[in-house]
Design an enzyme around this catalytic site. Sequence first.
Site, mmCIF file in Angstrom:
data_model
loop_
_atom_site.group_PDB
_atom_site.id
_atom_site.type_symbol
_atom_site.label_atom_id
_atom_site.label_comp_id
_atom_site.label_asym_id
_atom_site.label_seq_id
_atom_site.Cartn_x
_atom_site.Cartn_y
_atom_site.Cartn_z
ATOM 1 N N SER A 8 0.848 -1.196 0.000
ATOM 2 C CA SER A 8 0.000 0.000 0.000
ATOM 3 C C SER A 8 0.881 1.242 0.000
ATOM 4 O O SER A 8 1.677 1.446 0.931
ATOM 5 C CB SER A 8 -0.893 0.015 1.239
ATOM 6 N N HIS A 31 -1.259 -1.189 -4.200
ATOM 7 C CA HIS A 31 -2.532 -0.847 -3.555
ATOM 8 C C HIS A 31 -2.590 0.668 -3.356
ATOM 9 O O HIS A 31 -1.723 1.251 -2.687
ATOM 10 C CB HIS A 31 -2.623 -1.591 -2.219
ATOM 11 N N ASP A 33 -4.714 3.756 -1.963
ATOM 12 C CA ASP A 33 -5.814 4.114 -1.064
ATOM 13 C C ASP A 33 -6.329 5.509 -1.395
ATOM 14 O O ASP A 33 -5.629 6.500 -1.208
ATOM 15 C CB ASP A 33 -5.322 4.081 0.394
ATOM 16 N N MET A 35 -8.912 8.311 -0.389
ATOM 17 C CA MET A 35 -9.742 8.726 0.756
ATOM 18 C C MET A 35 -10.251 10.139 0.528
ATOM 19 O O MET A 35 -9.497 11.006 0.071
ATOM 20 C CB MET A 35 -8.913 8.700 2.035
ATOM 21 N N HIS A 64 -8.270 1.193 -3.911
ATOM 22 C CA HIS A 64 -9.200 0.982 -2.795
ATOM 23 C C HIS A 64 -9.883 2.313 -2.516
ATOM 24 O O HIS A 64 -9.266 3.223 -1.948
ATOM 25 C CB HIS A 64 -8.394 0.475 -1.584
ATOM 26 N N MET A 66 -12.026 4.595 -0.583
ATOM 27 C CA MET A 66 -12.695 4.860 0.699
ATOM 28 C C MET A 66 -13.368 6.221 0.553
ATOM 29 O O MET A 66 -12.919 7.231 1.122
ATOM 30 C CB MET A 66 -11.663 4.836 1.832
ATOM 31 N N MET A 135 -11.728 -5.666 5.648
ATOM 32 C CA MET A 135 -10.852 -4.747 6.370
ATOM 33 C C MET A 135 -10.508 -5.348 7.731
ATOM 34 O O MET A 135 -11.405 -5.772 8.475
ATOM 35 C CB MET A 135 -11.536 -3.385 6.568
ATOM 36 N N ASP A 173 -6.769 -6.252 4.484
ATOM 37 C CA ASP A 173 -6.094 -4.954 4.451
ATOM 38 C C ASP A 173 -6.164 -4.327 5.838
ATOM 39 O O ASP A 173 -7.263 -4.127 6.374
ATOM 40 C CB ASP A 173 -6.800 -4.065 3.408
HETATM 41 C C1 DX5 Z 1 -6.229 1.755 5.667
HETATM 42 C C2 DX5 Z 1 -5.825 1.424 4.257
HETATM 43 C C3 DX5 Z 1 -4.710 0.456 4.155
HETATM 44 C C4 DX5 Z 1 -3.425 0.916 4.805
HETATM 45 C C5 DX5 Z 1 -2.825 -0.282 5.443
HETATM 46 O O1 DX5 Z 1 -7.446 2.388 5.651
HETATM 47 O O2 DX5 Z 1 -6.910 0.891 3.524
HETATM 48 O O3 DX5 Z 1 -4.478 0.042 2.821
HETATM 49 O O4 DX5 Z 1 -2.487 1.472 3.919
HETATM 50 O O5 DX5 Z 1 -1.710 0.088 6.141
HETATM 51 P P1 DX5 Z 1 -0.979 -0.927 7.148
HETATM 52 O O6 DX5 Z 1 -0.564 -2.122 6.361
HETATM 53 O O7 DX5 Z 1 0.152 -0.122 7.678
HETATM 54 O O8 DX5 Z 1 -2.008 -1.288 8.209
HETATM 55 ZN ZN ZN Z 2 -6.453 -0.021 1.576
#
Ligand code: DX5
Ligand code: ZN
Length: 228
Positions: A8, A31, A33, A35, A64, A66, A135, A173
């Site tokens: 990620s 990956h 993210d 947000m 991903h 969010m 998650m 994740d």
């Molecule tokens: C959290 C993200 C993850 C995050 C995971 O909301 O969706 O993808 O980057 O990070 P680690 O592996 O450090 O928990």
């Molecule tokens: Zn993620």
Amino acid sequence: MAVQINPSILSADFARLADEAKAVEGADWLHVDVMDNHFVPNLTLGTPVVESLARATDIPLDCHLMIEDPDRWAPQYVEAGAQSITFHVEAAAAPIRLAREIRAKGARAAMALKPATPIEAYEEILPELDMLLIMTVEPGFGGQSFLDVMLPKVRRTRELIDKHGLQLWLQVDGGVSASTIERCAEAGADVFVAGSAVYGAEDPAQAVRALRAQAEAATAQASWACGH
Ligand code: DX5
Ligand code: ZN
């Protein structure tokens, strides 16, 4: 299905994303993210960054989302160059229609469940998906502690996948690391997102290899994987 490791980039240096992608050579997916500061209390990046990243690396992008209103925004991430799009079921107005639209645009369609969202209500939707994301932390931030209490949900989801004979990938994740990845694999996950465990390591590519070796060994011992 072979184990896949998806670093990620949330834990990477956002000013050097092309280099950070190179640093995890051998990873299956990157990956990404996304947000929006509404669905989760954090803000990251949008389609312009995804477009640039898609040009900068050969590693396919696992986006991903969010975000609120994925029904409206998700298709744009396919156009930006992501090969897999994950939307949250808690935010989607019409998850089946959205999954079909993502697939029709040529990407893999995935659906994510926050920790308090049960899988059972979505058994009928599973054939519409290419991947399900469970998650293992509350979404929003990297570096949080792994929620062990999610492992039974991973196990039950693997049972549903087998019961229906689906080719669905099962992703975890959040808090996935050398000390938790084996339990995830044993419970039935086959796609592993790791942020801090990869980018926090001295050698991120080596961290990917080590996580893969651990997950492969645990999968080989797992009862669910017999006959797969
Ligand atoms: C959290 C993200 C993850 C995050 C995971 O909301 O969706 O993808 O980057 O990070 P680690 O592996 O450090 O928990
Ligand atoms: Zn993620």
